[in-house]
Design an enzyme around this catalytic site. Structure first.
Site, mmCIF file in Angstrom:
data_model
loop_
_atom_site.group_PDB
_atom_site.id
_atom_site.type_symbol
_atom_site.label_atom_id
_atom_site.label_comp_id
_atom_site.label_asym_id
_atom_site.label_seq_id
_atom_site.Cartn_x
_atom_site.Cartn_y
_atom_site.Cartn_z
ATOM 1 N N LEU A 203 37.103 -2.271 -28.880
ATOM 2 C CA LEU A 203 37.785 -3.513 -28.516
ATOM 3 C C LEU A 203 36.968 -4.271 -27.478
ATOM 4 O O LEU A 203 36.367 -3.661 -26.602
ATOM 5 C CB LEU A 203 39.171 -3.194 -27.966
ATOM 6 C CG LEU A 203 40.115 -2.523 -28.957
ATOM 7 C CD1 LEU A 203 41.393 -2.111 -28.250
ATOM 8 C CD2 LEU A 203 40.452 -3.450 -30.102
ATOM 9 N N ASP A 233 49.135 -7.173 -21.263
ATOM 10 C CA ASP A 233 47.970 -7.552 -22.065
ATOM 11 C C ASP A 233 47.504 -6.326 -22.845
ATOM 12 O O ASP A 233 47.000 -5.360 -22.256
ATOM 13 C CB ASP A 233 46.843 -8.075 -21.178
ATOM 14 C CG ASP A 233 47.231 -9.348 -20.456
ATOM 15 O OD1 ASP A 233 47.889 -10.192 -21.077
ATOM 16 O OD2 ASP A 233 46.878 -9.487 -19.266
ATOM 17 N N LEU A 234 47.649 -6.363 -24.134
ATOM 18 C CA LEU A 234 47.357 -5.214 -24.989
ATOM 19 C C LEU A 234 45.943 -4.687 -24.759
ATOM 20 O O LEU A 234 44.962 -5.412 -24.897
ATOM 21 C CB LEU A 234 47.532 -5.596 -26.464
ATOM 22 C CG LEU A 234 47.219 -4.507 -27.488
ATOM 23 C CD1 LEU A 234 48.186 -3.348 -27.317
ATOM 24 C CD2 LEU A 234 47.280 -5.082 -28.898
ATOM 25 N N ASP A 235 45.855 -3.396 -24.419
ATOM 26 C CA ASP A 235 44.573 -2.697 -24.253
ATOM 27 C C ASP A 235 43.663 -3.342 -23.217
ATOM 28 O O ASP A 235 42.442 -3.187 -23.271
ATOM 29 C CB ASP A 235 43.835 -2.608 -25.599
ATOM 30 C CG ASP A 235 44.552 -1.704 -26.581
ATOM 31 O OD1 ASP A 235 45.291 -0.808 -26.127
ATOM 32 O OD2 ASP A 235 44.384 -1.897 -27.796
ATOM 33 N N GLU A 236 44.225 -4.074 -22.274
ATOM 34 C CA GLU A 236 43.403 -4.736 -21.265
ATOM 35 C C GLU A 236 43.853 -4.405 -19.849
ATOM 36 O O GLU A 236 43.535 -5.124 -18.907
ATOM 37 C CB GLU A 236 43.400 -6.251 -21.494
ATOM 38 C CG GLU A 236 42.738 -6.661 -22.802
ATOM 39 C CD GLU A 236 42.675 -8.169 -22.999
ATOM 40 O OE1 GLU A 236 42.940 -8.894 -22.025
ATOM 41 O OE2 GLU A 236 42.362 -8.606 -24.117
#
Length: 292
Positions: A203, A233-236
């Site tokens: 990602l 925040d998805l995967d952040e």
């Protein structure tokens, strides 16, 4: 000569505050007054934000200073220096709630490390959106298993049940051990700072389905994994730990998947260890990690 062993209690103090002269001297002086013996001390001055971070491990050997006395004394320092601080008894194993979908490699690894005493946690539950039959070959060692299926329509109710489990079990950490459902903004906010996720490091270049196949098609030379705190925040979220492994032109998509699972296991285990040993402090969108 008979040697008398003196019982001792070990504590971990973590803190962050605006940087100014005298912080270390004040803390070490106060701990000395409380008959504490400092065994580890790490600090970091973030010059960009002017925030000071510190982790201290200390022992109380005389048995005369209680946790309450320590908290009261540290609270005075906390007000003086505007500290955000936490004190933990190292002998208390943190309670964790494990969440998993169909891929169980990270779950199996964490359970193994816990079972042999390598990872000092107390698993209080395993949650999955798949039934127990999917994990028929796994021994959960008496840890309660909760099958909580989820659909678009039932997602709010399902997440409410998970948060109820988190509260009623006394868990302080949720580990997404390859739980393949996206958490709602509300749930992510409720678990802020108390939920760790693991994912591959492709990602944001290879989002969506079959990321390893996407990476293979692009001829990547490195694959990896990232463990981070969950945010809206998805995967952040703030990153705790990462690792990579070199890939060659001869590796197939299956090779990438196999190697990726190995990386995910060890990265997640390290991230969990850093958290439960109170080595991580969230610093905005980043983390300070006082590694051993």
């Amino acid at each position: 000569m008979t040697v008398i062993s003196v019982p001792q209690t070990t504590y971990v103090l973590t803190l962050s505050c605006p940087n100014r002269p005298g912080i270390v001297a004040a803390i070490s002086g106060r701990l000395a007054e409380l008959n504490a013996n400092i065994t580890e001390a790490q600090q970091f001055d973030d010059r960009d934000s002017t925030v000071f971070f510190m982790r201290i491990v200390f022992e109380i050997t005389d048995g005369q200073t209680s946790m309450q006395q320590l908290r009261e004394a540290l609270a005075v320092l906390g007000e003086t220096f505007s500290m955000d601080w936490a004190l933990h008894d190292r002998s208390v194993k943190p309670k964790v709630l494990l969440m998993v979908s169909r891929f169980d490699h990270c779950l199996v690894d964490l359970l193994y490390r816990w079972r042999i005493g390598e990872l000092p946690i107390e698993p209080v539950g395993i949650v999955s959106n798949h039934p127990r039959e999917v994990f028929a070959d796994l021994d959960f060692y008496g840890i309660p298993f909760h099958h909580l299926p989820v659909t678009k329509d039932t997602k709010p109710a399902q997440e409410t049940r998970i948060l109820d489990l988190f509260a009623t079990t006394g868990a302080e950490l949720v580990i997404l051990a390859r739980y393949m459902q996206v958490l709602s903004n509300e749930m992510a906010a409720s678990l802020s700072g108390h939920c760790i996720n693991i994912h591959h490091s492709f990602l944001p270049g290879f989002k969506g389905a079959r990321p390893y196949h996407q990476a293979f098609a692009r001829g990547v030379k490195l694959i990896g994994a990232t463990a981070h705190y969950v945010t809206r925040d998805l995967d952040e979220g703030p990153i705790i730990e990462q690792d990579v492994e070199r890939i060659s032109h001869a590796d197939t998509p299956d090779d990438l998947i196999r190697k990726g699972r190995d990386i995910e296991r060890r990265v997640l285990a390290r991230a969990v260890r850093y958290h439960i040993e109170r080595r991580t402090i969230i610093n905005g969108s980043r983390t300070v990690v006082f590694t051993p």
